[in-house]
Design a protein around this motif. Sequence first.
Motif, PDB file in Angstrom:
ATOM      1  N   TYR A 418    -100.394  13.487 -50.124  1.00 42.67           N
ATOM      2  CA  TYR A 418    -100.155  14.225 -48.888  1.00 42.67           C
ATOM      3  C   TYR A 418    -100.458  13.309 -47.703  1.00 42.67           C
ATOM      4  N   ASP A 419     -99.526  13.248 -46.756  1.00 42.22           N
ATOM      5  CA  ASP A 419     -99.707  12.450 -45.551  1.00 42.22           C
ATOM      6  C   ASP A 419     -99.042  13.197 -44.403  1.00 42.22           C
ATOM      7  N   SER A 420     -99.458  12.949 -43.190  1.00 43.69           N
ATOM      8  CA  SER A 420     -98.862  13.649 -42.053  1.00 43.69           C
ATOM      9  C   SER A 420     -99.162  12.908 -40.762  1.00 43.69           C
ATOM     10  N   TYR A 421     -98.218  12.987 -39.837  1.00 42.06           N
ATOM     11  CA  TYR A 421     -98.378  12.356 -38.526  1.00 42.06           C
ATOM     12  C   TYR A 421     -97.992  13.326 -37.408  1.00 42.06           C
ATOM     13  N   GLU A 422     -97.846  14.587 -37.732  1.00 40.44           N
ATOM     14  CA  GLU A 422     -97.311  15.542 -36.772  1.00 40.44           C
ATOM     15  C   GLU A 422     -98.337  15.969 -35.733  1.00 40.44           C
ATOM     16  N   THR A 423     -99.603  16.053 -36.121  1.00 37.52           N
ATOM     17  CA  THR A 423    -100.667  16.419 -35.182  1.00 37.52           C
ATOM     18  C   THR A 423    -101.638  15.255 -35.042  1.00 37.52           C
ATOM     19  N   ALA A 424    -102.032  14.962 -33.817  1.00 37.47           N
ATOM     20  CA  ALA A 424    -103.049  13.936 -33.550  1.00 37.47           C
ATOM     21  C   ALA A 424    -104.259  14.599 -32.901  1.00 37.47           C
ATOM     22  N   LEU A 425    -105.435  14.285 -33.431  1.00 30.33           N
ATOM     23  CA  LEU A 425    -106.683  14.829 -32.898  1.00 30.33           C
ATOM     24  C   LEU A 425    -107.418  13.790 -32.055  1.00 30.33           C
ATOM     25  N   ARG A 426    -108.267  14.279 -31.166  1.00 21.79           N
ATOM     26  CA  ARG A 426    -109.164  13.405 -30.426  1.00 21.79           C
ATOM     27  C   ARG A 426    -110.121  12.736 -31.415  1.00 21.79           C
ATOM     28  N   PRO A 427    -110.329  11.429 -31.328  1.00 22.97           N
ATOM     29  CA  PRO A 427    -111.271  10.774 -32.248  1.00 22.97           C
ATOM     30  C   PRO A 427    -112.624  11.461 -32.243  1.00 22.97           C
ATOM     31  N   GLU A 440    -107.310   6.740 -30.688  1.00 21.26           N
ATOM     32  CA  GLU A 440    -107.346   7.150 -29.290  1.00 21.26           C
ATOM     33  C   GLU A 440    -105.993   7.002 -28.604  1.00 21.26           C
ATOM     34  N   SER A 441    -105.310   5.894 -28.837  1.00 22.56           N
ATOM     35  CA  SER A 441    -104.058   5.652 -28.110  1.00 22.56           C
ATOM     36  C   SER A 441    -102.987   6.656 -28.515  1.00 22.56           C
ATOM     37  N   VAL A 442    -102.901   6.985 -29.817  1.00 20.85           N
ATOM     38  CA  VAL A 442    -101.916   7.984 -30.252  1.00 20.85           C
ATOM     39  C   VAL A 442    -102.255   9.337 -29.652  1.00 20.85           C
ATOM     40  N   TYR A 443    -103.526   9.707 -29.681  1.00 16.16           N
ATOM     41  CA  TYR A 443    -103.928  10.992 -29.137  1.00 16.16           C
ATOM     42  C   TYR A 443    -103.575  11.099 -27.653  1.00 16.16           C
ATOM     43  N   ARG A 444    -103.797  10.028 -26.917  1.00 22.46           N
ATOM     44  CA  ARG A 444    -103.573  10.088 -25.470  1.00 22.46           C
ATOM     45  C   ARG A 444    -102.109   9.869 -25.081  1.00 22.46           C
ATOM     46  N   GLN A 445    -101.381   9.118 -25.856  1.00 27.49           N
ATOM     47  CA  GLN A 445    -100.048   8.707 -25.432  1.00 27.49           C
ATOM     48  C   GLN A 445     -98.900   9.433 -26.132  1.00 27.49           C
ATOM     49  N   CYS A 446     -99.130   9.980 -27.328  1.00 29.00           N
ATOM     50  CA  CYS A 446     -98.002  10.445 -28.141  1.00 29.00           C
ATOM     51  C   CYS A 446     -97.840  11.951 -28.197  1.00 29.00           C
ATOM     52  N   GLY A 447     -98.711  12.699 -27.529  1.00 29.67           N
ATOM     53  CA  GLY A 447     -98.578  14.149 -27.540  1.00 29.67           C
ATOM     54  C   GLY A 447     -97.319  14.606 -26.832  1.00 29.67           C
ATOM     55  N   TYR A 464    -102.790  17.608 -30.450  1.00 27.32           N
ATOM     56  CA  TYR A 464    -101.444  17.723 -29.890  1.00 27.32           C
ATOM     57  C   TYR A 464    -100.404  17.453 -30.975  1.00 27.32           C
ATOM     58  N   TYR A 465     -99.300  18.177 -30.896  1.00 28.96           N
ATOM     59  CA  TYR A 465     -98.133  17.784 -31.674  1.00 28.96           C
ATOM     60  C   TYR A 465     -97.592  16.477 -31.088  1.00 28.96           C
ATOM     61  N   THR A 466     -97.081  15.611 -31.950  1.00 29.29           N
ATOM     62  CA  THR A 466     -96.703  14.269 -31.520  1.00 29.29           C
ATOM     63  C   THR A 466     -95.201  14.046 -31.563  1.00 29.29           C
ATOM     64  N   ASN A 467     -94.786  13.063 -30.796  1.00 28.23           N
ATOM     65  CA  ASN A 467     -93.398  12.607 -30.817  1.00 28.23           C
ATOM     66  C   ASN A 467     -93.261  11.573 -31.938  1.00 28.23           C
ATOM     67  N   PRO A 468     -92.340  11.770 -32.891  1.00 26.13           N
ATOM     68  CA  PRO A 468     -92.265  10.855 -34.039  1.00 26.13           C
ATOM     69  C   PRO A 468     -91.942   9.422 -33.659  1.00 26.13           C
ATOM     70  N   ASP A 469     -91.166   9.219 -32.611  1.00 30.25           N
ATOM     71  CA  ASP A 469     -90.861   7.846 -32.206  1.00 30.25           C
ATOM     72  C   ASP A 469     -92.110   7.141 -31.688  1.00 30.25           C
ATOM     73  N   CYS A 470     -92.996   7.913 -31.048  1.00 25.99           N
ATOM     74  CA  CYS A 470     -94.215   7.323 -30.492  1.00 25.99           C
ATOM     75  C   CYS A 470     -95.218   6.963 -31.581  1.00 25.99           C
ATOM     76  N   VAL A 471     -95.289   7.773 -32.641  1.00 25.45           N
ATOM     77  CA  VAL A 471     -96.300   7.522 -33.685  1.00 25.45           C
ATOM     78  C   VAL A 471     -95.755   6.677 -34.838  1.00 25.45           C
ATOM     79  N   ARG A 472     -94.498   6.265 -34.759  1.00 25.03           N
ATOM     80  CA  ARG A 472     -93.910   5.578 -35.918  1.00 25.03           C
ATOM     81  C   ARG A 472     -94.608   4.255 -36.223  1.00 25.03           C
TER      82      ARG A 472
END
Length: 749
Positions: A418-427, A440-447, A464-472
């Motif tokens: 199981y893996d997922s990149y859809e939600t990013a949490l604050r560290p 930190e950067s994904v949490y702040r930039q990719c929501g 936050y839910y994330t943008n897939p292009d940003c977290v790729r």
Amino acid sequence: MKHFARVLPLAAALGLPLPAWAGLVLHNPDWTVELEPATLALTVTAAGEPARQLSTGVPGRKVSALRQDGQSADWRWDDGRYRWQARLNGRDLTLTLNADAPGAVDLLNQPASAMGKGLLLPLAEGSYIPAGSKLWRDFLPGFAGDGLDTSESLSLPLWGMDYGRHSLHWLLLEPFNNRLGVRAEGQGLALKLSHEFNPLNQKRPMTLLLRLADDNPLAGAQRYRQWLIDEGRYQTLADKIKAQPDTAKLIGASHVYLWGNNLLDVSDVRDWPAFLTLLRGPDPLAVKLRGRFDSEAGAALRQAGAKPDHYQQRVVMEAVNQALTAEARAGWLGKKPDWNRMAAPYLRLRALVEALFGPALRPDASRWGGGLSRKTIDALQAAGLKRLWLGADNWEGGLWQPRAVRAGVDAGYLMSSYDSYETALRPGEREDWLTAQQGESVYRQCGVTLASGKKKAGFQQSGYYTNPDCVRDTLKQRTRALHAAAGFNSWFLDAYATGMVFDDYEPGRRTGKAEMAAGYEKSMQWVADAYQLPVGSEMGNATTSRGIAFAHGMQVPVMGWGDADLQKNQQSPYFLGRWYPSEQPETFFKKVPLKRPYRDLYFGARYRLPLYQAVFHGSVITTNHWLYDNLKLSNAYADNLLAQWLYNVPPLFHLSAASLKARLPQLQCADRAFRPLHERLATQALTGFAWLNPGHTLQQTRFADGSRLTANFGTEAAVYGERTLPPQSLLAELAGQPSRLLRVADCAG
């Protein structure tokens, strides 16, 4: 509308503009379509059939530039703000809307009378909703709420109406930014379709296709499948096997989740007095571990005697594993996770555990562990199970047990995580939710940024839910590290194939829902191509299905998510269970009856229809959502198993170290029934479906190679041709092979 028709023939023949108040009549030998341009009121008349009003119309718009030329017409609304085209081509009517400015547009207002004998609706695999059904009339409007999202709430962007000798099917060729409202009307259900043009999707036309078909309930799905092929959006399973050869291991494979993915299992301790003495001792590792114990674990450790009872053993071992995991995570998890160094702490701690506790543990350290262990792999092989998809509940298990993963791969199984990149949490927030720890950067930039400028809250309102292009880039880094360290030969990317997409207004990367769906697909395809392995995801909705070879949740989706009896009320007989203990969570292993109306709505044979399989059988292999394995719901076991056989989809099981012995016989039986069918039919399209008796309990699926599967869901024997099928049985007639009878009772456990 009939009185408009007399003005049309001469003007249409001459290609002249028509009066703004005039109705349109499009006609060919198959059918006649009457359309009011101002309101889109729509009536169709199939050859030899009565006229049927499919839409009573939406609030009228100002019409201009109305023209008809043969079997096509075009006009404008609101002084050119919107532009319509209507085209009649054989049995297809297409209505295309272009917009010059943002705005919400009502499109259809389908009265309950239009549902005919029944509504064909792709709720997960597919539902047949009979006209006059109080069950559905009471349930569906509440389930739909303020409208079904036609990308997320529907597995396919379509619905249909059964009229007996013929049927009509709406296909939404622009499946995003639509709402399909549902309301009770008299004894039936009325539908309302609307579309939103916004600054992110304004250049995308909204196209509806109405398909006239015979009495085939799968005709709309089959037309959609052909459209996907024509658009170059369809990938067969055979093509996926060529691109990622390990995908072939899905054919005939039952799907199993393994629980207990830590370093140690209670059964690994051979000398409890020695183990407890070492754990209480002065060794730096023991001191660190005890320092992370909670009060319950600390008390259990203090009170345990030379022969600790089962409760004390379980609490102490769970505390040890949790402390080891916390120590390992401390070596890489933080504001900027060091993916390349992620595996090292787990290997180091394994060596320290072996050095300290080795004398008290079983001698072969390579066999330590619970559900994910070499012990389990050996047991599955010894049981004669040749094809399996084995999933760990999170990828951390692969870091603790890379040798177990390797043993599974060597045994010919697909070992997945199981893996997922859809939600990013604050560290630092909810570190147990490991997949959401992306730095930190994904949490702040990719929501995802909403039109209001606020961030879109993530799953369960966390992060936050994330943008897939940003977290790729993070996805690439983390999957590379995990693939190298754990050796998984399959991947499960949760949520990316659910069809749940968002409009992201973040400056510099403004992304509409269609582009976000494409971003999910791009990520899934990247993993499949980069590591040459089959990728799966949740649900497998058509709008986000490219890149995956399997999906969990289409056959049986999440049910009763907000129902307290299922989710919260522990005194309810329907309570699904706690997410505890970690090595065998109740919510996955506790057997319970399924509460009505869910039991009837989701498992009642007369209400099920293989719409999704009509599109994707031979492309995407689907099974139940992991919340409902084959053994979970005691009063739906038979109908679930029969539907899996009939639709030719895999069974799903949960296994743990403690449950393996009891559950293995049922997994073996399911494998004996399913594997031969799937080995023959997995790559075949599902081409037909029929109810063979008035009660809809005798059902048949047909496949491209001529094979037929006939299931008797009834509790009494049923006549099929010259044969009599026992209750709750399936007759498999595979092309070129002797027929074979399967009985649910033979796999009842």
